[in-house]
Design a protein around this motif. Structure first.
Motif, PDB file in Angstrom:
ATOM      1  N   ASP A 173       0.656  -1.320  -0.069  1.00  0.00           N
ATOM      2  CA  ASP A 173       0.164   0.054  -0.053  1.00  0.00           C
ATOM      3  C   ASP A 173       0.854   1.203  -0.139  1.00  0.00           C
ATOM      4  O   ASP A 173       0.518   2.348  -0.514  1.00  0.00           O
ATOM      5  CB  ASP A 173      -1.026   0.118   1.151  1.00  0.00           C
ATOM      6  CG  ASP A 173      -0.137   0.108   2.558  1.00  0.00           C
ATOM      7  OD1 ASP A 173       1.159  -0.271   2.701  1.00  0.00           O
ATOM      8  OD2 ASP A 173      -1.043   0.494   3.617  1.00  0.00           O
ATOM      9  N   ILE A 174       2.183   1.221   0.630  1.00  0.00           N
ATOM     10  CA  ILE A 174       3.050   2.384   0.434  1.00  0.00           C
ATOM     11  C   ILE A 174       3.432   2.591  -1.011  1.00  0.00           C
ATOM     12  O   ILE A 174       3.493   3.691  -1.562  1.00  0.00           O
ATOM     13  CB  ILE A 174       4.075   2.135   1.730  1.00  0.00           C
ATOM     14  CG1 ILE A 174       3.618   2.011   2.794  1.00  0.00           C
ATOM     15  CG2 ILE A 174       5.158   3.279   1.354  1.00  0.00           C
ATOM     16  CD1 ILE A 174       2.725   3.162   3.513  1.00  0.00           C
ATOM     17  N   GLU A 176       2.051   1.741  -3.515  1.00  0.00           N
ATOM     18  CA  GLU A 176       1.272   2.307  -4.651  1.00  0.00           C
ATOM     19  C   GLU A 176       0.883   3.817  -4.379  1.00  0.00           C
ATOM     20  O   GLU A 176       0.237   4.391  -5.225  1.00  0.00           O
ATOM     21  CB  GLU A 176      -0.133   1.761  -4.181  1.00  0.00           C
ATOM     22  CG  GLU A 176      -0.324   0.197  -4.740  1.00  0.00           C
ATOM     23  CD  GLU A 176      -1.320  -0.776  -4.295  1.00  0.00           C
ATOM     24  OE1 GLU A 176      -2.151   0.058  -3.324  1.00  0.00           O
ATOM     25  OE2 GLU A 176      -1.512  -1.826  -4.809  1.00  0.00           O
ATOM     26  N   GLN A 177       1.268   4.344  -3.059  1.00  0.00           N
ATOM     27  CA  GLN A 177       1.277   6.165  -2.892  1.00  0.00           C
ATOM     28  C   GLN A 177       2.289   6.653  -3.549  1.00  0.00           C
ATOM     29  O   GLN A 177       2.368   7.889  -3.602  1.00  0.00           O
ATOM     30  CB  GLN A 177       1.137   6.085  -1.499  1.00  0.00           C
ATOM     31  CG  GLN A 177       0.119   5.496  -0.559  1.00  0.00           C
ATOM     32  CD  GLN A 177       0.356   5.887   0.882  1.00  0.00           C
ATOM     33  OE1 GLN A 177       0.477   6.748   1.332  1.00  0.00           O
ATOM     34  NE2 GLN A 177       0.059   4.642   1.710  1.00  0.00           N
ATOM     35  N   ILE A 178       3.429   5.964  -3.916  1.00  0.00           N
ATOM     36  CA  ILE A 178       4.556   6.511  -4.649  1.00  0.00           C
ATOM     37  C   ILE A 178       4.110   7.615  -5.776  1.00  0.00           C
ATOM     38  O   ILE A 178       3.625   7.221  -6.776  1.00  0.00           O
ATOM     39  CB  ILE A 178       5.580   5.770  -4.931  1.00  0.00           C
ATOM     40  CG1 ILE A 178       6.209   5.103  -3.916  1.00  0.00           C
ATOM     41  CG2 ILE A 178       6.732   6.732  -5.558  1.00  0.00           C
ATOM     42  CD1 ILE A 178       7.104   4.051  -3.982  1.00  0.00           C
ATOM     43  N   SER A 179       4.357   8.940  -5.828  1.00  0.00           N
ATOM     44  CA  SER A 179       4.309   9.699  -6.768  1.00  0.00           C
ATOM     45  C   SER A 179       5.304  10.471  -7.374  1.00  0.00           C
ATOM     46  O   SER A 179       5.556  10.679  -8.561  1.00  0.00           O
ATOM     47  CB  SER A 179       3.192  10.965  -6.370  1.00  0.00           C
ATOM     48  OG  SER A 179       1.850  10.524  -6.252  1.00  0.00           O
ATOM     49  N   ASP A 205       4.771  11.014  -1.621  1.00  0.00           N
ATOM     50  CA  ASP A 205       3.511  10.781  -2.269  1.00  0.00           C
ATOM     51  C   ASP A 205       2.994  11.944  -3.071  1.00  0.00           C
ATOM     52  O   ASP A 205       3.751  13.065  -3.076  1.00  0.00           O
ATOM     53  CB  ASP A 205       2.355  10.313  -0.948  1.00  0.00           C
ATOM     54  CG  ASP A 205       2.192  11.515  -0.208  1.00  0.00           C
ATOM     55  OD1 ASP A 205       2.725  12.454   0.029  1.00  0.00           O
ATOM     56  OD2 ASP A 205       1.766  11.295   0.989  1.00  0.00           O
ATOM     57  N   LYS A 206       1.722  12.040  -3.385  1.00  0.00           N
ATOM     58  CA  LYS A 206       1.232  13.179  -4.208  1.00  0.00           C
ATOM     59  C   LYS A 206       1.313  14.488  -3.519  1.00  0.00           C
ATOM     60  O   LYS A 206       1.209  15.591  -4.219  1.00  0.00           O
ATOM     61  CB  LYS A 206      -0.323  12.950  -4.826  1.00  0.00           C
ATOM     62  CG  LYS A 206      -0.984  12.737  -3.567  1.00  0.00           C
ATOM     63  CD  LYS A 206      -2.623  12.307  -4.269  1.00  0.00           C
ATOM     64  CE  LYS A 206      -3.530  12.212  -2.919  1.00  0.00           C
ATOM     65  NZ  LYS A 206      -4.995  12.199  -3.629  1.00  0.00           N
ATOM     66  N   ASP A 207       0.994  14.458  -2.090  1.00  0.00           N
ATOM     67  CA  ASP A 207       1.145  15.486  -1.342  1.00  0.00           C
ATOM     68  C   ASP A 207       2.657  16.013  -0.862  1.00  0.00           C
ATOM     69  O   ASP A 207       2.798  16.721  -0.132  1.00  0.00           O
ATOM     70  CB  ASP A 207       0.403  15.476  -0.169  1.00  0.00           C
ATOM     71  CG  ASP A 207      -1.262  15.228  -0.429  1.00  0.00           C
ATOM     72  OD1 ASP A 207      -1.570  15.868  -1.171  1.00  0.00           O
ATOM     73  OD2 ASP A 207      -1.931  14.231   0.121  1.00  0.00           O
ATOM     74  N   ASN A 209       4.704  14.186   0.885  1.00  0.00           N
ATOM     75  CA  ASN A 209       5.034  13.596   2.210  1.00  0.00           C
ATOM     76  C   ASN A 209       6.126  12.431   1.905  1.00  0.00           C
ATOM     77  O   ASN A 209       5.805  11.768   1.086  1.00  0.00           O
ATOM     78  CB  ASN A 209       3.804  13.306   2.764  1.00  0.00           C
ATOM     79  CG  ASN A 209       2.734  13.978   3.099  1.00  0.00           C
ATOM     80  OD1 ASN A 209       3.154  15.200   3.713  1.00  0.00           O
ATOM     81  ND2 ASN A 209       1.510  14.029   2.921  1.00  0.00           N
ATOM     82  N   LYS A 210       7.134  12.428   2.702  1.00  0.00           N
ATOM     83  CA  LYS A 210       8.063  11.471   2.598  1.00  0.00           C
ATOM     84  C   LYS A 210       7.552  10.032   3.113  1.00  0.00           C
ATOM     85  O   LYS A 210       6.812   9.951   4.094  1.00  0.00           O
ATOM     86  CB  LYS A 210       9.124  11.946   3.514  1.00  0.00           C
ATOM     87  CG  LYS A 210      10.349  10.747   3.263  1.00  0.00           C
ATOM     88  CD  LYS A 210      11.547  11.224   4.126  1.00  0.00           C
ATOM     89  CE  LYS A 210      12.574  10.129   4.062  1.00  0.00           C
ATOM     90  NZ  LYS A 210      13.852  10.559   4.791  1.00  0.00           N
ATOM     91  N   LEU A 211       7.594   8.958   2.150  1.00  0.00           N
ATOM     92  CA  LEU A 211       7.290   7.633   2.673  1.00  0.00           C
ATOM     93  C   LEU A 211       8.195   6.797   3.275  1.00  0.00           C
ATOM     94  O   LEU A 211       9.409   6.821   2.821  1.00  0.00           O
ATOM     95  CB  LEU A 211       6.802   7.121   1.114  1.00  0.00           C
ATOM     96  CG  LEU A 211       5.634   7.740   0.548  1.00  0.00           C
ATOM     97  CD1 LEU A 211       5.165   6.980  -0.864  1.00  0.00           C
ATOM     98  CD2 LEU A 211       4.079   7.767   1.255  1.00  0.00           C
TER      99      LEU A 211
END
Length: 410
Positions: A173-174, A176-179, A205-207, A209-211
């Motif tokens: 799920d992390i 999948e958040q990578i932008s 991510d899209k905002d 934010n560091k993942l």
């Protein structure tokens, strides 16, 4: 002597003396303010901070989040055992996730290899963990830097990254958040040369934010070419002023036909040429002068900065020819034409031009004509038409001739 040893009262007296001596030899550090003896306790409690937590799970295929890196452990029990545990820390705090399925779970943090004579409290003791499939994907790294840090008149070319791709590993799920996968390069203010830096890779991510993922490698080398914003334009020669009387500028040539200018791209696109100005009002001989190349507003630099001009002149001279013959054309056959003015049939003419041409002029080099075609009887003022050699300027003392036209007698 043997009788004394056999006497029980003697033995009791010796024992009392020894006891008193032993008591007197003990330091009085355990005396309280009132003089009473404090008997030390055999129990102790210690808080052990930043105790690492080990996790047991399938690290090749799973990713676990929610397990703290460290916890605080409070131990209570016999003083010597507490102090030994505190000093050695030969116990292990752990979570065992090997039998749990993927998903979210409430679990307890455990401790092992610690004395069962100790009472142990773990903070936190219960946690929520998430177990997910471990995924690894390749991503292109996008370099990022501030163009505003470049020196004025410099531009950045296309940056390169080595390696261009990195492997990112994390929970499904992390991932999948990578932008964005970026490498932020610190460029110093006023930079004029190519930049090469090692930069940490950030996965966002899209905002923005560091993942929480693993990146391999964690740093990449970024190279940013930095060049001057420049182009080549023609050099325009601009004469200023009027040459002295008698001097004609034959040619002005420059040893520089093109120049390279430096400016911001927005300025650069509007500049079509640069110029060299030369004041010809004092030029009386063939000469060479070095003049600055003039640039327009917004242009930062020009190369070369000067141009050598070669100036060639033609000196002018003047001569007056007073006996240039005047010819009449278009005279009707049955009429007579008589010159009233000039009576002599000759005209005064002033010629000017290069000295070598003027010196060789003769009256017959000029053709002066009046055309009386179509004129009726009577007196007329007719324009004098002049044909002159090339490169000669001329002027007439009078631009008209007066004639009288009469009919011939039969």
């Amino acid at each position: 002597m043997d009788k004394w040893l056999d006497n029980p009262w003697f033995l009791r007296g010796v024992a009392l003396v020894l006891a008193f001596m032993l008591f007197a030899s003990v330091p009085n550090t355990n005396l309280n303010k009132s003089g009473n003896i404090n008997v030390p306790s055999n129990e102790n409690t210690e808080v052990l901070t930043d105790v690492p937590v080990n996790s047991y799970y399938d690290t090749e295929n799973l990713v676990v989040t929610g397990v703290p890196e460290t916890v605080n452990v409070t131990i209570s029990g016999p003083r010597n055992i507490v102090q030994q545990a505190k000093a050695l820390r030969d116990f292990e705090v752990y979570v065992d996730l090997t039998k749990l399925e993927m998903g979210e779970h409430q679990i307890q943090i455990n401790i092992k290899e610690i004395s069962d004579r100790l009472t142990v409290t773990i903070d936190p003791s219960n946690i929520t963990v998430s177990i997910q499939e471990r995924i690894t994907k390749d991503y292109n790294v996008e370099p990022e830097f501030s163009l505003g840090m470049l020196a004025e008149g410099f531009i950045a070319g296309s940056p390169t990254v080595e390696p261009a791709k990195v492997k990112v590993t994390g929970a499904k799920d992390i991932i999948e958040q990578i932008s964005y996968v970026k490498a932020n390069v610190n460029v110093e203010e006023g930079t004029r040369e190519t930049v090469r830096r090692d930069a940490s890779v950030l996965v966002l991510d899209k905002d923005m934010n560091k993942l929480n993922v693993l990146v391999e490698p964690e740093t990449v080398e970024v190279s940013i070419p930095v060049n001057q914003s420049s182009k080549t334009v023609p050099v325009d020669i601009v004469p200023k002023g009027k040459p002295p009387e008698g001097v004609t500028i034959e040619s002005i040539t420059s040893d520089v036909e093109e120049a390279t200018i430096v400016a911001d791209p927005e300025v650069l696109k509007d500049v079509k040429k640069v110029r060299v100005e030369i004041d010809v009002s004092n030029i009386t001989e063939n000469t060479e002068v070095t003049m600055p190349i003039i640039i327009s507003n917004g242009v930062l630099e020009v190369s070369p900065q000067t141009a050598k001009l070669s100036i060639k002149i033609k000196k002018q001279d003047e001569v007056t020819l007073s006996n240039v013959p005047l010819r009449i054309t278009g005279q009707p056959e049955d009429h007579e034409v008589a010159l009233v003015e000039p009576k002599t049939g000759e005209v005064s003419l002033t010629a000017s031009g290069q000295t070598d041409l003027i010196e060789s002029l003769k009256p017959e080099d000029f053709e002066l004509v009046i055309d009386v075609s179509g004129l009726e009887e009577g007196e007329h003022s007719v324009d004098i038409q002049v044909s002159a050699p090339n490169d000669i300027n001329w002027s007439l003392a009078s631009e008209k001739a007066n004639v009288t036209i009469t009919k011939k007698e039969a």
